[in-house]
Design a protein around this motif. Structure first.
Motif, PDB file in Angstrom:
ATOM      1  N   ILE A 169       0.425  -1.159  -0.361  1.00  0.00           N
ATOM      2  CA  ILE A 169       0.269  -0.133  -0.216  1.00  0.00           C
ATOM      3  C   ILE A 169       0.986   0.786  -0.160  1.00  0.00           C
ATOM      4  O   ILE A 169       1.423   1.472   0.982  1.00  0.00           O
TER       5      ILE A 169
ATOM      6  N   GLU B 213       1.330   5.612  -0.123  1.00  0.00           N
ATOM      7  CA  GLU B 213       0.099   6.606   1.082  1.00  0.00           C
ATOM      8  C   GLU B 213      -0.224   7.340  -0.482  1.00  0.00           C
ATOM      9  O   GLU B 213      -0.955   7.997  -0.112  1.00  0.00           O
TER      10      GLU B 213
ATOM     11  N   ILE C 184      -7.425   4.119   1.062  1.00  0.00           N
ATOM     12  CA  ILE C 184      -6.605   4.473   1.961  1.00  0.00           C
ATOM     13  C   ILE C 184      -8.261   3.215   2.087  1.00  0.00           C
ATOM     14  O   ILE C 184      -8.098   2.010   2.232  1.00  0.00           O
ATOM     15  N   ASP C 185      -9.367   3.304   2.338  1.00  0.00           N
ATOM     16  CA  ASP C 185     -10.261   2.977   3.110  1.00  0.00           C
ATOM     17  C   ASP C 185     -10.684   1.584   1.375  1.00  0.00           C
ATOM     18  O   ASP C 185     -11.209  -0.380   1.940  1.00  0.00           O
TER      19      ASP C 185
ATOM     20  N   VAL D 220      -7.593  -1.103   2.650  1.00  0.00           N
ATOM     21  CA  VAL D 220      -8.158  -2.109   3.705  1.00  0.00           C
ATOM     22  C   VAL D 220      -8.986  -3.012   3.403  1.00  0.00           C
ATOM     23  O   VAL D 220      -8.616  -3.702   3.690  1.00  0.00           O
TER      24      VAL D 220
ATOM     25  N   VAL E 196       3.229  -1.652   4.437  1.00  0.00           N
ATOM     26  CA  VAL E 196       2.157  -0.356   4.038  1.00  0.00           C
ATOM     27  C   VAL E 196       3.564   0.928   3.673  1.00  0.00           C
ATOM     28  O   VAL E 196       4.504   0.496   4.937  1.00  0.00           O
TER      29      VAL E 196
ATOM     30  N   GLU F 274      -3.247   4.920  10.217  1.00  0.00           N
ATOM     31  CA  GLU F 274      -3.999   4.259   9.832  1.00  0.00           C
ATOM     32  C   GLU F 274      -4.454   3.455   9.727  1.00  0.00           C
ATOM     33  O   GLU F 274      -5.251   3.183   9.883  1.00  0.00           O
ATOM     34  N   VAL F 275      -3.616   2.718   8.148  1.00  0.00           N
ATOM     35  CA  VAL F 275      -3.712   1.215   7.687  1.00  0.00           C
ATOM     36  C   VAL F 275      -4.204   0.643   9.009  1.00  0.00           C
ATOM     37  O   VAL F 275      -5.196  -0.314   8.469  1.00  0.00           O
TER      38      VAL F 275
ATOM     39  N   LYS G  63      -7.383   1.022  10.862  1.00  0.00           N
ATOM     40  CA  LYS G  63      -8.274   0.568   9.655  1.00  0.00           C
ATOM     41  C   LYS G  63      -8.495  -0.950   9.936  1.00  0.00           C
ATOM     42  O   LYS G  63     -10.395  -1.380  10.349  1.00  0.00           O
ATOM     43  N   LEU G  64      -7.169  -1.241  10.120  1.00  0.00           N
ATOM     44  CA  LEU G  64      -7.646  -2.953   9.380  1.00  0.00           C
ATOM     45  C   LEU G  64      -8.238  -3.687  10.921  1.00  0.00           C
ATOM     46  O   LEU G  64      -9.368  -4.852  10.917  1.00  0.00           O
TER      47      LEU G  64
END
Ligand code: NAP
Ligand code: MG
Length: 493
Positions: free
Chosen positions: A282, A284, A288-289, A292, A315, A322-323, A326-327
């Motif tokens: 991943i 930057e 992102i959503d 994920v 990542v 952030e990732v 969210k994961l």
């Protein structure tokens, strides 16, 4: 992970409440299963010479589903002889157009009985019904349709080289996509004019045996497809049989090496589809959503029992916090449990042995200093289960970064530059698949061109199509399945 400044894009760590769905189990009323299955040889179900049977269970309940015949060397020999006779007398003489008709018929019959196949696949192997219904069974039918189309066009597939069938193929498949792997093997072999002896895995023989029943109903002439069940010994007897012209194996790298050794010095052709340790990368600039969701799908899909699973995540450092947040949040919403429930995301681990292997590798990950996080879900008391798990703080040399776990376990590393991402992604013994998540098309081409993996996805993951070749580099195997490449593995040119 070292404590870093809170990333502005990362929301505060607060998990959303899990949605409570009512149970929505798929009915099992419509399926027909026998208590005991014999070997499918020469168009008939016959008792094994070995006189032995083993039990296949439902890994979600540990309950017995059926007894299944265990083929020994003499049963293998019987199946090979039947396949040889059918090759010499029938299949190799039949025009491609006629062969194609049988394959179309099998494809349509799989579609007609899709519901029954899906339920049995989930019962025997533990995978969520949503996957067997939406992925395994439709793709199995699609493979038969696709290769049916080539049966009378081999001269166009391989122009100017007079393609000829090879003869009899021995085919050995694993337990993670039982019906789909059978379709990957049988459809191109038959389209090219070969006959087959196929062995499904010990823990998931039932959909292959249902396919045998279907093939009988399709009135495919006797002996063209022979399906014999058994454990590793049966597989070894297939690879050792002197009258086979080709061996097609999908399974672990360890067994693949044993088979390669056994075939060295013989004139048998072979393809080996083996293990993997795919990295999802991943950047930057990725959405992102979306990324994920792709990572979650890539590793928790089918409990991580996927050779091309995205079992590593690389990542970019600037978005790592952030990732990972969210994961974790998404992991909390995954529904783990009854494979037959239509809401289930993560089903049962296929066997007690596989669960033991996953647990031991996770323990090694912790002992080597990895930071382990598991979903807080509860799992049923009976059956084999493993909660969705991620590891941070792992080194490139960590066992869980290098070795295939084949379970719902994700190892996460960070990187700063494109070069570092490529270097880390390529640094394992495997080279089956990989994924790139970025907004930039140029970056996709740059990175995918430098990754040593047979299958690459960009801004998506685990997407399959019968027209695309599939297979790996390095310890992930030899040869390709799917598409024209998959067909070429079954012809002499
Ligand atoms: P496995 O243990 O290697 O078994 C695969 C098949 O080989 C089974 O039918 C097995 O029988 C049989 N077998 C075992 N020992 C044998 C021997 N000495 N000679 C011949 N056959 C033998 O693999 P698995 O645990 O079933 O499957 C998981 C592995 O498959 C993973 O490594 C995964 O990455 C790989 N895989 C690769 C692909 C790909 O396309 N690259 C696709 C799917 C899976 P038993 O079941 O009775 O042991
Ligand atoms: Mg089973």
């Amino acid at each position: 992970m070292a404590k870093k400044k809170q990333n502005k894009r990362a929301p505060k760590l607060k998990f959303s409440n899990k949605w409570a769905y009512s149970a929505a189990p798929e009915s099992t009323d419509h399926i027909e299963l026998k208590e005991k299955y014999d070997l499918f040889i020469n168009g008939k179900f016959v008792k094994p010479n070995s006189k032995k049977y083993f039990t296949t269970i439902n890994p979600a309940t540990e309950k017995k589903i059926a007894s299944v015949a265990e083929a020994n060397e003499s049963d293998v020999d019987k199946a090979v002889k039947a396949a040889r006779k059918a090759y010499d007398n029938t299949w190799s003489k039949m025009p491609g157009k006629e062969r194609g008709k049988y394959l179309y018929r099998i494809a349509r019959m799989i579609q007609e009985r899709a519901r029954e196949f899906s339920v049995i696949e989930s019962m025997d192997g533990g995978k969520p019904i949503r996957e067997s219904r939406d992925v395994d069974v439709p793709l199995a039918a699609a493979h038969f349709f696709y290769y049916a189309g080539w049966a009378d066009k081999l001269n166009y597939a391989f122009p100017g080289v007079h393609p000829r069938s090879m003869g009899v193929a021995g085919q050995i498949i694993p337990w993670n996509f039982p019906l789909l792997m059978a379709a990957w093997k049988i459809a191109p072999a038959l389209a090219a004019g070969n006959t087959v002896v196929l062995k499904p895995a010990e823990t998931t023989p039932l959909t292959a045996l249902k396919l045998a029943e279907l093939i009988q109903e399709a009135e495919l002439p006797d002996g063209i497809v022979n399906i014999i069940t058994g454990a590793g010994r049966t597989g070894a007897a297939i690879t050792a049989h002197p009258q086979l012209n080709k061996i097609a194996f999908t399974g672990s790298t360890d067994v693949g090496k044993i088979i390669q050794n056994a075939l060295a010095g013989t004139d048998k052709k072979y393809t080996l589809e083996l293990g993997g340790k795919a990295a999802n990368i991943i950047f930057e600039d990725a959405s992102i959503d979306m990324a994920v969701e792709g990572i979650i799908n890539g590793i928790f899909f089918n409990q991580g029992h996927v050779c091309c699973a995205g079992s590593r995540l690389l990542v970019q450092e600037s978005v790592a916090e952030e990732v990972i947040h969210k994961l974790k949040e998404r992991m909390e919403t995954l529904v783990v449990g009854d494979p037959l429930d239509k809401n289930t995301d993560v089903g049962a681990i296929n066997s007690k042995e596989q669960l033991k292997k996953i647990k031991s590798l996770v323990k090694i990950g912790i002992n080597e200093g990895g930071n382990c996080y598991q979903s807080s879900c509860s799992v049923p008391a009976k059956g084999f289960w493993f909660k969705p798990t991620i590891f941070t703080d792992v080194a490139q040399s960590s066992t869980i970064v290098q070795e295939e776990i084949f379970g719902p376990v994700l190892a996460i590393q960070t990187f700063r530059t494109v070069e570092e991402a490529i270097e880390k992604a390529n640094n394992t013994p495997y080279g089956l698949s990989g994924g790139v998540w970025t907004d930039k098309g140029s970056k996709i081409f740059n990175v995918t061109g430098k990754l040593k993996a047979g299958v690459m996805w960009a801004n998506t993951f685990n997407k399959f199509d019968p027209t695309s070749p599939f297979g790996g580099y390095k310890e992930s195997g030899v040869g390709r399945e799917g598409g024209l490449h998959g067909l070429s593995a079954y012809v002499h040119v």
